[in-house]
Write a protein that holds these residues in place. Structure first.
Motif, PDB file in Angstrom:
ATOM      1  N   ASP A   3       0.902  -1.246   0.006  1.00 48.55           N
ATOM      2  CA  ASP A   3       0.063   0.107   0.012  1.00 48.55           C
ATOM      3  C   ASP A   3       1.026   1.324  -0.077  1.00 48.55           C
ATOM      4  O   ASP A   3       1.743   1.418   0.789  1.00 48.55           O
ATOM      5  N   ILE A   4       0.719   2.294  -0.963  1.00 46.54           N
ATOM      6  CA  ILE A   4       1.342   3.209  -0.990  1.00 46.54           C
ATOM      7  C   ILE A   4       0.766   4.524  -0.198  1.00 46.54           C
ATOM      8  O   ILE A   4      -0.826   4.718  -0.371  1.00 46.54           O
ATOM      9  N   ARG A   5       1.413   5.342   0.601  1.00 45.01           N
ATOM     10  CA  ARG A   5       0.876   6.159   1.565  1.00 45.01           C
ATOM     11  C   ARG A   5       0.957   7.444   1.084  1.00 45.01           C
ATOM     12  O   ARG A   5       1.979   7.978   0.233  1.00 45.01           O
ATOM     13  N   VAL A   6      -0.183   8.124   0.787  1.00 43.66           N
ATOM     14  CA  VAL A   6      -0.115   9.569   0.048  1.00 43.66           C
ATOM     15  C   VAL A   6      -0.429  10.628   0.985  1.00 43.66           C
ATOM     16  O   VAL A   6      -1.414  10.536   1.872  1.00 43.66           O
ATOM     17  N   LYS A   7       0.465  11.949   0.909  1.00 48.00           N
ATOM     18  CA  LYS A   7       0.209  12.827   1.646  1.00 48.00           C
ATOM     19  C   LYS A   7      -0.295  14.086   0.556  1.00 48.00           C
ATOM     20  O   LYS A   7       0.409  14.355  -0.390  1.00 48.00           O
ATOM     21  N   ILE A   8      -1.439  14.537   1.127  1.00 48.18           N
ATOM     22  CA  ILE A   8      -1.831  15.825   0.234  1.00 48.18           C
ATOM     23  C   ILE A   8      -1.701  17.171   1.165  1.00 48.18           C
ATOM     24  O   ILE A   8      -2.113  17.355   2.097  1.00 48.18           O
ATOM     25  N   CYS A   9      -0.649  17.947   0.585  1.00 49.48           N
ATOM     26  CA  CYS A   9      -0.175  19.079   1.196  1.00 49.48           C
ATOM     27  C   CYS A   9      -0.986  20.212   0.682  1.00 49.48           C
ATOM     28  O   CYS A   9      -1.283  20.639  -0.289  1.00 49.48           O
ATOM     29  N   GLY A  10      -0.941  21.241   1.727  1.00 44.52           N
ATOM     30  CA  GLY A  10      -1.520  22.509   1.510  1.00 44.52           C
ATOM     31  C   GLY A  10      -2.962  22.522   1.751  1.00 44.52           C
ATOM     32  O   GLY A  10      -3.800  23.314   0.781  1.00 44.52           O
ATOM     33  N   ILE A  11      -3.550  21.963   2.594  1.00 46.26           N
ATOM     34  CA  ILE A  11      -4.988  21.921   2.841  1.00 46.26           C
ATOM     35  C   ILE A  11      -5.334  23.250   3.268  1.00 46.26           C
ATOM     36  O   ILE A  11      -4.811  23.704   4.400  1.00 46.26           O
ATOM     37  N   THR A  12      -6.557  23.890   2.688  1.00 40.94           N
ATOM     38  CA  THR A  12      -6.917  25.223   3.345  1.00 40.94           C
ATOM     39  C   THR A  12      -8.404  25.351   3.418  1.00 40.94           C
ATOM     40  O   THR A  12      -8.917  26.234   3.973  1.00 40.94           O
ATOM     41  N   ARG A  13      -9.208  24.288   2.965  1.00 37.14           N
ATOM     42  CA  ARG A  13     -10.575  24.345   3.153  1.00 37.14           C
ATOM     43  C   ARG A  13     -11.356  22.892   3.800  1.00 37.14           C
ATOM     44  O   ARG A  13     -10.723  21.918   3.569  1.00 37.14           O
ATOM     45  N   PRO A  14     -12.266  23.308   4.197  1.00 35.89           N
ATOM     46  CA  PRO A  14     -13.020  22.038   4.896  1.00 35.89           C
ATOM     47  C   PRO A  14     -13.353  20.977   3.715  1.00 35.89           C
ATOM     48  O   PRO A  14     -13.323  19.711   4.046  1.00 35.89           O
ATOM     49  N   GLU A  15     -13.755  21.398   2.626  1.00 37.17           N
ATOM     50  CA  GLU A  15     -14.164  20.425   1.681  1.00 37.17           C
ATOM     51  C   GLU A  15     -12.799  19.463   1.044  1.00 37.17           C
ATOM     52  O   GLU A  15     -12.914  18.641   0.700  1.00 37.17           O
ATOM     53  N   ASP A  16     -11.734  20.098   1.414  1.00 41.42           N
ATOM     54  CA  ASP A  16     -10.616  19.479   0.934  1.00 41.42           C
ATOM     55  C   ASP A  16     -10.146  18.513   1.915  1.00 41.42           C
ATOM     56  O   ASP A  16      -9.810  17.275   1.507  1.00 41.42           O
ATOM     57  N   VAL A  17     -10.192  18.631   3.302  1.00 43.36           N
ATOM     58  CA  VAL A  17     -10.186  17.573   4.360  1.00 43.36           C
ATOM     59  C   VAL A  17     -11.221  16.610   3.677  1.00 43.36           C
ATOM     60  O   VAL A  17     -10.708  15.134   3.919  1.00 43.36           O
ATOM     61  N   ASP A  18     -12.261  16.656   3.521  1.00 44.87           N
ATOM     62  CA  ASP A  18     -13.275  15.672   3.113  1.00 44.87           C
ATOM     63  C   ASP A  18     -12.675  14.986   1.872  1.00 44.87           C
ATOM     64  O   ASP A  18     -12.933  13.761   1.855  1.00 44.87           O
ATOM     65  N   ALA A  19     -12.224  15.659   1.059  1.00 43.29           N
ATOM     66  CA  ALA A  19     -11.970  15.084  -0.498  1.00 43.29           C
ATOM     67  C   ALA A  19     -10.686  14.115  -0.063  1.00 43.29           C
ATOM     68  O   ALA A  19     -10.786  13.113  -0.603  1.00 43.29           O
ATOM     69  N   CYS A  20     -10.010  14.753   0.800  1.00 45.23           N
ATOM     70  CA  CYS A  20      -8.596  13.454   1.064  1.00 45.23           C
ATOM     71  C   CYS A  20      -9.020  12.433   2.029  1.00 45.23           C
ATOM     72  O   CYS A  20      -8.542  11.196   1.734  1.00 45.23           O
ATOM     73  N   ALA A  21     -10.002  12.665   2.854  1.00 48.16           N
ATOM     74  CA  ALA A  21     -10.558  11.417   3.611  1.00 48.16           C
ATOM     75  C   ALA A  21     -11.296  10.457   2.734  1.00 48.16           C
ATOM     76  O   ALA A  21     -11.132   9.231   2.902  1.00 48.16           O
TER      77      ALA A  21
END
Length: 216
Positions: A3-21
């Protein structure tokens, strides 16, 4: 493939947290470098961090931050890791790790084979390493410039006995090739999943995670 772990950097909005999750990310990155278009203030990051589900690790990206700045961030935001993305010395990495009791990831810029030697200085004191593209000499930002380095520089290496993460110019289109060439088991993306600086795109996040994991 592991399994490859992915980091999404530069989160600024609540909807981006949801999209990452929902998109399968492993890490969220909050950028506390004021010159970045992805900058987020500690109070805003605190609310975003609380929105993240359990198991989604929260990472604070800082650039040559002093203790007062880090004190504020760590006090306000529920964090799992600190990412040092400036010119911090190995001694400074060790100080930050001891002061805050959090794992520390040190970013190291690579442009040519000679740059790999720097990694040996940081591997003993950091919990993780972020192998990124070295920024151009006139760059305002130390990372997040959408630039890649020659991934072949990492082929066949044993990787310094610490977990490490590949960054720099990654996109849904090249993530699979980057993983194949480097053997990376963790990847970091910022601009490659954005519709505008600091604005993440949920569809691109899903595509990136699938590509990195060989599911695309």
């Amino acid at each position: 493939m592991p399994d490859i772990r992915v980091k999404i950097c530069g989160i600024t909005r609540p909807e981006d947290v949801d999209a990452c999750a929902s998109g399968g990310a492993t890490y969220l990155g909050f950028n506390f470098f004021p010159k970045s278009p992805r900058y987020v203030a500690p109070d805003s990051a605190a609310a975003l961090a609380l929105r993240a589900p359990v198991g989604l690790a929260k990472v604070a990206l800082v650039v040559d931050a002093d203790d007062a700045t880090l004190d504020e961030i760590v006090a306000d935001v529920a964090l799992d890791m600190i990412q040092l993305h400036g010119r911090e010395s190995p001694e400074r990495v060790a100080q930050v790790r001891a002061r805050y009791g959090l794992p520390v990831m040190k970013a190291i810029g690579i442009a040519e084979a000679a740059d790999l030697a720097k990694i040996d200085s940081y591997a003993p004191v950091a919990d993780q390493l972020l192998i990124d593209a070295k920024p151009p000499k006139d760059a305002v930002l130390p990372g997040g410039n959408g630039l890649a380095f020659d991934w072949r520089l990492l082929q066949g290496r044993k990787y310094w006995q610490k977990p490490w993460m590949l960054a720099g110019g990654l996109t849904p289109e090249n993530a699979a090739e980057a993983v194949r060439l480097t053997g990376a088991r963790q990847v970091d993306v910022a601009s490659g999943v954005e519709s505008a600086p600091g604005v993440k795109d949920a569809a691109l996040i899903r595509r990136f995670v699938a590509a990195a994991r060989g599911e695309a």
